[in-house]
Motif scaffolding. Sequence first.
Motif, PDB file in Angstrom:
ATOM      1  N   ALA A  23       0.822  -1.204   0.000  1.00 48.81           N
ATOM      2  CA  ALA A  23       0.000   0.000   0.000  1.00 48.81           C
ATOM      3  C   ALA A  23       0.861   1.260   0.000  1.00 48.81           C
ATOM      4  CB  ALA A  23      -0.917   0.000   1.228  1.00 48.81           C
ATOM      5  N   ASP A  24       0.214   2.372  -0.259  1.00 48.26           N
ATOM      6  CA  ASP A  24       0.894   3.666  -0.237  1.00 48.26           C
ATOM      7  C   ASP A  24       1.579   3.872   1.120  1.00 48.26           C
ATOM      8  OD1 ASP A  24       1.611   6.061  -1.467  1.00 48.26           O
ATOM      9  OD2 ASP A  24      -0.106   7.139  -0.646  1.00 48.26           O
ATOM     10  N   ASN A  25       2.831   4.315   1.079  1.00 47.47           N
ATOM     11  CA  ASN A  25       3.655   4.596   2.265  1.00 47.47           C
ATOM     12  C   ASN A  25       4.211   3.350   2.948  1.00 47.47           C
ATOM     13  OD1 ASN A  25       3.418   7.460   2.108  1.00 47.47           O
ATOM     14  ND2 ASN A  25       1.381   7.326   3.035  1.00 47.47           N
ATOM     15  N   ASP A  26       3.938   2.159   2.417  1.00 50.42           N
ATOM     16  CA  ASP A  26       4.572   0.952   2.970  1.00 50.42           C
ATOM     17  C   ASP A  26       6.081   1.029   2.775  1.00 50.42           C
ATOM     18  OD1 ASP A  26       2.252  -0.186   3.829  1.00 50.42           O
ATOM     19  OD2 ASP A  26       2.193  -1.791   2.322  1.00 50.42           O
ATOM     20  N   ALA A  47      16.343  -2.907  -8.535  1.00 50.17           N
ATOM     21  CA  ALA A  47      14.906  -2.886  -8.814  1.00 50.17           C
ATOM     22  C   ALA A  47      14.249  -1.670  -8.163  1.00 50.17           C
ATOM     23  CB  ALA A  47      14.255  -4.169  -8.303  1.00 50.17           C
ATOM     24  N   LEU A  48      14.640  -1.357  -6.945  1.00 47.34           N
ATOM     25  CA  LEU A  48      14.073  -0.204  -6.244  1.00 47.34           C
ATOM     26  C   LEU A  48      14.469   1.104  -6.928  1.00 47.34           C
ATOM     27  CD1 LEU A  48      14.537  -1.269  -2.505  1.00 47.34           C
ATOM     28  CD2 LEU A  48      12.414  -1.257  -3.849  1.00 47.34           C
ATOM     29  N   GLN A  49      15.693   1.144  -7.465  1.00 51.19           N
ATOM     30  CA  GLN A  49      16.111   2.328  -8.211  1.00 51.19           C
ATOM     31  C   GLN A  49      15.234   2.522  -9.444  1.00 51.19           C
ATOM     32  OE1 GLN A  49      18.196   4.773  -7.751  1.00 51.19           O
ATOM     33  NE2 GLN A  49      19.239   4.099  -5.896  1.00 51.19           N
ATOM     34  N   ARG A  50      14.928   1.416 -10.133  1.00 52.76           N
ATOM     35  CA  ARG A  50      14.071   1.513 -11.319  1.00 52.76           C
ATOM     36  C   ARG A  50      12.675   1.993 -10.937  1.00 52.76           C
ATOM     37  NH1 ARG A  50      12.057  -3.442 -15.238  1.00 52.76           N
ATOM     38  NH2 ARG A  50       9.918  -2.726 -15.052  1.00 52.76           N
ATOM     39  N   ALA A  54      10.445   5.369 -11.915  1.00 45.71           N
ATOM     40  CA  ALA A  54       9.059   5.303 -12.385  1.00 45.71           C
ATOM     41  C   ALA A  54       8.110   6.054 -11.458  1.00 45.71           C
ATOM     42  CB  ALA A  54       8.605   3.847 -12.504  1.00 45.71           C
ATOM     43  N   GLY A  55       8.631   6.510 -10.292  1.00 44.96           N
ATOM     44  CA  GLY A  55       7.799   7.282  -9.376  1.00 44.96           C
ATOM     45  C   GLY A  55       6.939   6.449  -8.461  1.00 44.96           C
ATOM     46  N   LEU A  56       7.144   5.118  -8.439  1.00 44.23           N
ATOM     47  CA  LEU A  56       6.351   4.249  -7.569  1.00 44.23           C
ATOM     48  C   LEU A  56       6.995   4.059  -6.200  1.00 44.23           C
ATOM     49  CD1 LEU A  56       5.164   1.428 -10.000  1.00 44.23           C
ATOM     50  CD2 LEU A  56       3.808   3.292  -9.035  1.00 44.23           C
ATOM     51  N   ARG A  62      18.498   7.493   5.055  1.00 54.42           N
ATOM     52  CA  ARG A  62      18.546   6.973   6.429  1.00 54.42           C
ATOM     53  C   ARG A  62      17.226   6.358   6.892  1.00 54.42           C
ATOM     54  NH1 ARG A  62      21.273  11.635   6.354  1.00 54.42           N
ATOM     55  NH2 ARG A  62      19.538  12.826   7.230  1.00 54.42           N
ATOM     56  N   ARG A  63      16.226   6.330   6.009  1.00 54.51           N
ATOM     57  CA  ARG A  63      14.948   5.702   6.375  1.00 54.51           C
ATOM     58  C   ARG A  63      14.615   4.511   5.485  1.00 54.51           C
ATOM     59  NH1 ARG A  63      10.022   9.409   6.694  1.00 54.51           N
ATOM     60  NH2 ARG A  63       9.171   7.460   7.525  1.00 54.51           N
ATOM     61  N   GLY A  64      14.977   4.585   4.194  1.00 54.96           N
ATOM     62  CA  GLY A  64      14.734   3.470   3.297  1.00 54.96           C
ATOM     63  C   GLY A  64      13.812   3.799   2.149  1.00 54.96           C
ATOM     64  N   ALA A  65      13.242   2.743   1.546  1.00 55.98           N
ATOM     65  CA  ALA A  65      12.386   2.878   0.367  1.00 55.98           C
ATOM     66  C   ALA A  65      10.920   2.743   0.777  1.00 55.98           C
ATOM     67  CB  ALA A  65      12.742   1.810  -0.663  1.00 55.98           C
ATOM     68  N   PHE A  66      10.097   3.655   0.262  1.00 57.74           N
ATOM     69  CA  PHE A  66       8.678   3.657   0.601  1.00 57.74           C
ATOM     70  C   PHE A  66       7.828   3.715  -0.666  1.00 57.74           C
ATOM     71  CE2 PHE A  66      10.861   5.117   4.301  1.00 57.74           C
ATOM     72  CZ  PHE A  66      10.141   4.618   5.377  1.00 57.74           C
ATOM     73  N   VAL A  67       6.717   3.000  -0.645  1.00 55.25           N
ATOM     74  CA  VAL A  67       5.793   2.986  -1.780  1.00 55.25           C
ATOM     75  C   VAL A  67       5.152   4.362  -1.925  1.00 55.25           C
ATOM     76  CG1 VAL A  67       3.623   2.031  -2.673  1.00 55.25           C
ATOM     77  CG2 VAL A  67       5.293   0.531  -1.575  1.00 55.25           C
ATOM     78  N   ARG A  68       5.105   4.835  -3.159  1.00 53.67           N
ATOM     79  CA  ARG A  68       4.425   6.092  -3.449  1.00 53.67           C
ATOM     80  C   ARG A  68       3.414   5.850  -4.563  1.00 53.67           C
ATOM     81  NH1 ARG A  68       4.325  10.249  -6.948  1.00 53.67           N
ATOM     82  NH2 ARG A  68       3.847  12.326  -6.116  1.00 53.67           N
ATOM     83  N   GLN A  69       2.160   5.754  -4.191  1.00 58.00           N
ATOM     84  CA  GLN A  69       1.100   5.543  -5.176  1.00 58.00           C
ATOM     85  C   GLN A  69       0.633   6.894  -5.712  1.00 58.00           C
ATOM     86  OE1 GLN A  69      -0.257   2.977  -6.572  1.00 58.00           O
ATOM     87  NE2 GLN A  69      -0.502   1.245  -5.209  1.00 58.00           N
TER      88      GLN A  69
END
Length: 218
Positions: A23-26, A47-50, A54-56, A62-69
């Motif tokens: 989900a968004d913000n996961d 994969a996360l860089q790609r 793509a803006g997803l 210092r926090r990590g990768a988060f979903v952006r819907q």
Amino acid sequence: MANRHANTIADELEDMILDGTFADNDRLDEVQLAKRFSVSRTPIREALQRLTQAGLVELIPRRGAFVRQPGAIELIEMFEVMAELEAASARFAAMRMTDAALDELNAANGKCMKAMQERDADSYYRENERFHHIIYAQSGNSFLEAEAKRLHRRLKPFRRLQLRLRGRLRQSMSEHESILEALTNGDPDMAAKVTRQHVAVQGEKFHHLIATLKIAAE
């Protein structure tokens, strides 16, 4: 091999983000994802860089990768702009396209046809991407080409996913034929018109697909 893994993982993560698995913000934890896909963290990072391009996904230091819907309005706006960039590219290409490039475009479209007949949406997308990139290049305008490629990359997950709707591959092929005819005839106005319609309908189809995915998830 690592790149191939990263591309496959990125495609699967795209699907999971778009169908609501994430989900968004996961937060997307690299260690957990590496375990999930049975790979090292390197292809996960790629994969996360790609997905960031793509803006997803948003990478926060210092926090990590988060979903952006992206919201519906943002998507509509992006598809509107994409349709105009594609229309402008086709308009210029109709006046400037070389015979060699037209042959290349026909070859790419032939591979799209083969993928459609095999009902292979992902292969169709790859050749469809090549089809569009040829038109950008043949616009003869390097600034327009760069902007079209940038937004194309941003919308890639959504353009790829809408091809899975029933009947969309055949419809897309029909639209390609109209674009090819206009470019072959050197008709700038018609090339712009049919290309604009081709891209605008992708946004419409994507919204139908998201609704279908939500119903399935429920």
